[in-house]
Motif scaffolding. Structure first.
Motif, PDB file in Angstrom:
ATOM      1  N   PHE A 159       0.771  -1.181  -0.137  1.00  0.00           N
ATOM      2  CA  PHE A 159       0.093   0.168  -0.058  1.00  0.00           C
ATOM      3  C   PHE A 159       0.808   1.218   0.081  1.00  0.00           C
ATOM      4  O   PHE A 159       1.753   1.356   0.645  1.00  0.00           O
ATOM      5  CB  PHE A 159      -0.976  -0.041   1.151  1.00  0.00           C
ATOM      6  N   HIS A 160       0.718   1.939  -1.093  1.00  0.00           N
ATOM      7  CA  HIS A 160       1.469   3.356  -1.401  1.00  0.00           C
ATOM      8  C   HIS A 160       0.578   4.383  -0.861  1.00  0.00           C
ATOM      9  O   HIS A 160      -0.358   4.758  -1.436  1.00  0.00           O
ATOM     10  CB  HIS A 160       2.103   3.393  -2.596  1.00  0.00           C
ATOM     11  N   ALA A 161       1.351   5.537   0.032  1.00  0.00           N
ATOM     12  CA  ALA A 161       0.439   6.730   0.387  1.00  0.00           C
ATOM     13  C   ALA A 161       1.033   7.847  -0.307  1.00  0.00           C
ATOM     14  O   ALA A 161       2.103   7.876  -1.045  1.00  0.00           O
ATOM     15  CB  ALA A 161       0.456   6.971   1.855  1.00  0.00           C
ATOM     16  N   ALA A 162       0.072   9.001  -0.454  1.00  0.00           N
ATOM     17  CA  ALA A 162       0.813  10.239  -1.194  1.00  0.00           C
ATOM     18  C   ALA A 162       1.755  11.025  -0.605  1.00  0.00           C
ATOM     19  O   ALA A 162       2.270  11.881  -1.253  1.00  0.00           O
ATOM     20  CB  ALA A 162      -0.747  11.070  -1.285  1.00  0.00           C
ATOM     21  N   SER A 180       4.850   3.719   2.973  1.00  0.00           N
ATOM     22  CA  SER A 180       4.282   2.546   2.345  1.00  0.00           C
ATOM     23  C   SER A 180       4.404   1.392   3.561  1.00  0.00           C
ATOM     24  O   SER A 180       5.162   1.333   4.344  1.00  0.00           O
ATOM     25  CB  SER A 180       4.983   2.071   1.202  1.00  0.00           C
ATOM     26  N   ASP A 181       3.552   0.457   3.205  1.00  0.00           N
ATOM     27  CA  ASP A 181       3.450  -0.614   4.108  1.00  0.00           C
ATOM     28  C   ASP A 181       2.938  -1.661   3.354  1.00  0.00           C
ATOM     29  O   ASP A 181       2.285  -1.724   2.279  1.00  0.00           O
ATOM     30  CB  ASP A 181       2.880  -0.798   5.555  1.00  0.00           C
ATOM     31  N   SER A 182       3.013  -3.122   3.943  1.00  0.00           N
ATOM     32  CA  SER A 182       2.595  -4.154   3.039  1.00  0.00           C
ATOM     33  C   SER A 182       1.849  -5.450   4.046  1.00  0.00           C
ATOM     34  O   SER A 182       2.053  -5.294   5.195  1.00  0.00           O
ATOM     35  CB  SER A 182       3.649  -5.007   2.295  1.00  0.00           C
ATOM     36  N   ILE A 183       1.126  -6.200   3.476  1.00  0.00           N
ATOM     37  CA  ILE A 183       0.488  -7.511   4.063  1.00  0.00           C
ATOM     38  C   ILE A 183       0.802  -8.756   2.981  1.00  0.00           C
ATOM     39  O   ILE A 183       0.672  -8.502   1.844  1.00  0.00           O
ATOM     40  CB  ILE A 183      -0.927  -7.189   4.419  1.00  0.00           C
ATOM     41  N   ASP A 215       9.089 -10.070  -0.429  1.00  0.00           N
ATOM     42  CA  ASP A 215       8.612  -9.701   1.016  1.00  0.00           C
ATOM     43  C   ASP A 215       9.002  -8.326   1.055  1.00  0.00           C
ATOM     44  O   ASP A 215      10.105  -8.120   1.390  1.00  0.00           O
ATOM     45  CB  ASP A 215       9.332 -10.816   2.155  1.00  0.00           C
ATOM     46  N   TYR A 216       7.972  -7.447   0.920  1.00  0.00           N
ATOM     47  CA  TYR A 216       8.192  -6.045   0.838  1.00  0.00           C
ATOM     48  C   TYR A 216       8.441  -5.494   2.541  1.00  0.00           C
ATOM     49  O   TYR A 216       7.690  -5.708   3.513  1.00  0.00           O
ATOM     50  CB  TYR A 216       7.214  -5.475   0.312  1.00  0.00           C
ATOM     51  N   LYS A 217       9.466  -4.834   2.477  1.00  0.00           N
ATOM     52  CA  LYS A 217       9.640  -4.044   3.902  1.00  0.00           C
ATOM     53  C   LYS A 217       9.217  -2.639   3.733  1.00  0.00           C
ATOM     54  O   LYS A 217       9.995  -1.944   2.966  1.00  0.00           O
ATOM     55  CB  LYS A 217      11.167  -4.031   4.287  1.00  0.00           C
ATOM     56  N   GLY A 218       8.369  -2.192   4.371  1.00  0.00           N
ATOM     57  CA  GLY A 218       7.755  -1.011   4.604  1.00  0.00           C
ATOM     58  C   GLY A 218       8.454   0.196   5.484  1.00  0.00           C
ATOM     59  O   GLY A 218       9.406  -0.304   5.964  1.00  0.00           O
ATOM     60  N   TYR A 219       8.131   1.284   5.600  1.00  0.00           N
ATOM     61  CA  TYR A 219       8.493   2.364   6.555  1.00  0.00           C
ATOM     62  C   TYR A 219       9.055   1.785   7.910  1.00  0.00           C
ATOM     63  O   TYR A 219      10.501   1.946   8.270  1.00  0.00           O
ATOM     64  CB  TYR A 219       7.731   3.431   6.749  1.00  0.00           C
ATOM     65  N   TYR A 220       8.203   1.253   8.706  1.00  0.00           N
ATOM     66  CA  TYR A 220       8.779   0.784   9.817  1.00  0.00           C
ATOM     67  C   TYR A 220       9.522  -0.503   9.859  1.00  0.00           C
ATOM     68  O   TYR A 220      10.325  -0.710  10.547  1.00  0.00           O
ATOM     69  CB  TYR A 220       7.329   0.588  10.586  1.00  0.00           C
ATOM     70  N   GLN A 240      11.806  -1.125   7.883  1.00  0.00           N
ATOM     71  CA  GLN A 240      12.956  -0.654   7.603  1.00  0.00           C
ATOM     72  C   GLN A 240      13.817  -0.018   9.005  1.00  0.00           C
ATOM     73  O   GLN A 240      15.092   0.048   8.912  1.00  0.00           O
ATOM     74  CB  GLN A 240      13.239   0.469   6.383  1.00  0.00           C
ATOM     75  N   LYS A 241      13.038   0.295   9.800  1.00  0.00           N
ATOM     76  CA  LYS A 241      13.338   0.791  10.936  1.00  0.00           C
ATOM     77  C   LYS A 241      13.502  -0.232  12.254  1.00  0.00           C
ATOM     78  O   LYS A 241      13.611   0.225  13.298  1.00  0.00           O
ATOM     79  CB  LYS A 241      12.596   2.113  11.470  1.00  0.00           C
ATOM     80  N   GLY A 242      13.256  -1.348  11.757  1.00  0.00           N
ATOM     81  CA  GLY A 242      13.477  -2.713  12.817  1.00  0.00           C
ATOM     82  C   GLY A 242      11.900  -2.868  13.434  1.00  0.00           C
ATOM     83  O   GLY A 242      12.243  -4.044  14.330  1.00  0.00           O
ATOM     84  N   TRP A 243      10.843  -2.607  13.178  1.00  0.00           N
ATOM     85  CA  TRP A 243       9.577  -2.860  13.817  1.00  0.00           C
ATOM     86  C   TRP A 243       8.939  -4.109  12.893  1.00  0.00           C
ATOM     87  O   TRP A 243       9.573  -4.360  11.811  1.00  0.00           O
ATOM     88  CB  TRP A 243       8.407  -1.573  13.615  1.00  0.00           C
TER      89      TRP A 243
END
Length: 341
Positions: free
Chosen positions: A149-152, A156-159, A213-218, A220-223
């Motif tokens: 899911f991409h935001a304006a 981004s994040d994924s499931i 396996d897509y890594k989103g914003y969080y 990439q920060k280890g969440w």
């Protein structure tokens, strides 16, 4: 016995307190009310049963993403694109979004940074359409791994693709029967029941089906990438520090276990050595919080600590281990201390 988290604060929603205090011309620090305001708060609420949570959270009181501001969206240029591993890429205008057959669901969202009994949680009736139906329309490949899911604003994040195809994940444009507010993701956002709010991406512009396996914003920060909500529960009344008179008192609060549901809530008065079952209100939905109450017959005067825990729909007991929000969400039990006189 494992360590329990103790929350030594009155369970009055800060947003309710701020609204009240603004009317009195007083202010509160980010870390809590000033000493003078705290004194007024104590005089108003000390010993008073307070229930600050409504079944559905009003849009203006729903928690906001703290580090992001709504992006500037030009509606004449906006569209919702579905692409990637799909046979029929498509882009929907806002008019086409509104014209799609609509479904609704009552779903609770919680921020992964929420604390035990914290205020960064809310429940709304969300209106929109099924992500599964949209992906089927676009001809998404069964070999896909994630849906992104991409935001304006670039977030981004994924499931997992399998999670996207369950059927309860929604693309929404309405919130509590109103047009989705800008602060909560207008024109459209995702609602992913049972997962922390980080997955329910706001200000949505693109849904991308990918084979990795897509890594989103969080992430990439280890969440956590899974972001399944932890079972939680809290006491709303009596508030911490209350002085209770008489022999009979109703304890009440809220429990939440994502789309696993809440099977049971239990209350303890002896540091968790023994537990008594609370009464649950009918659930608002399969992925919504549940209200509960426990009628307490006091056997002796003096100080008492009330502890609560929930058991999810799969029979798993809420963790009593104290863990902070990083990297996968807070755990611990909520307790309030009272004095019976």
């Amino acid at each position: 016995m494992k360590r329990h988290r103790r929350v030594a604060a009155a369970v009055v929603s800060r947003r309710h307190f701020l609204r009240w205090s603004a009317g009195l011309g007083v202010t509160a620090l980010a870390t809590g009310p000033t000493r003078a305001v705290a004194g007024v708060l104590d005089r108003l609420f000390h010993g008073q049963p307070v229930r600050s949570t409504a079944p559905l959270t009003p849009n203006e009181e729903f928690y906001l993403t703290s580090y992001r501001s709504p992006p500037n969206i030009r509606m004449k240029d906006w569209g919702l694109t579905v692409n990637g591993l799909v046979a029929r890429p498509l882009t929907l205008t806002y008019e086409e979004v509104l014209a799609r057959p609509s479904v609704s669901a009552i779903v609770t969202l919680e921020c992964i940074g929420n604390s035990v009994a914290g205020e960064y949680i809310g429940t709304a009736k969300w209106g929109g359409f099924s992500l599964r139906g949209l992906l089927e329309e676009a001809g998404a490949s069964s070999s896909a791994v994630d849906v992104v899911f991409h935001a304006a604003d670039g977030y981004s994040d994924s499931i997992p693709f399998a999670r996207a195809m369950v059927g309860d994940v929604l693309v929404v444009n309405r919130m509590n029967e109103a047009i989705l507010p800008l602060a909560h993701g207008f024109p459209v956002r995702m609602i992913v029941p049972g997962h922390y709010g980080m997955k329910s991406v706001q200000w949505l512009t693109r849904i991308q089906v990918v084979e990795r396996d897509y890594k989103g914003y969080y992430q990439q920060k280890g969440w956590t990438d899974d972001a399944t909500v932890k079972t939680t529960s809290w006491i709303e009344s009596p508030i911490h520090g209350s002085r209770l008179r008489g022999e009979h008192h109703r304890i009440q609060g809220v429990a939440f276990a994502g789309n696993r549901g809440v099977q049971r809530v239990e209350v303890s008065f002896d540091e968790g050595l023994s537990w008594g079952p609370a009464t649950l209100a009918p659930p608002l939905g399969p992925a919504a919080w549940v209200f509960w109450h426990f009628d307490w017959a006091v056997t002796q005067e003096g100080s008492a600590t009330i502890l609560v825990r929930a058991i999810d729909g799969q029979g798993r007991v809420q963790s009593d281990e104290e863990e902070g929000p990083a990297p996968a969400g807070t755990t611990g039990l909520h307790a309030v201390s009272v004095k019976v006189v």
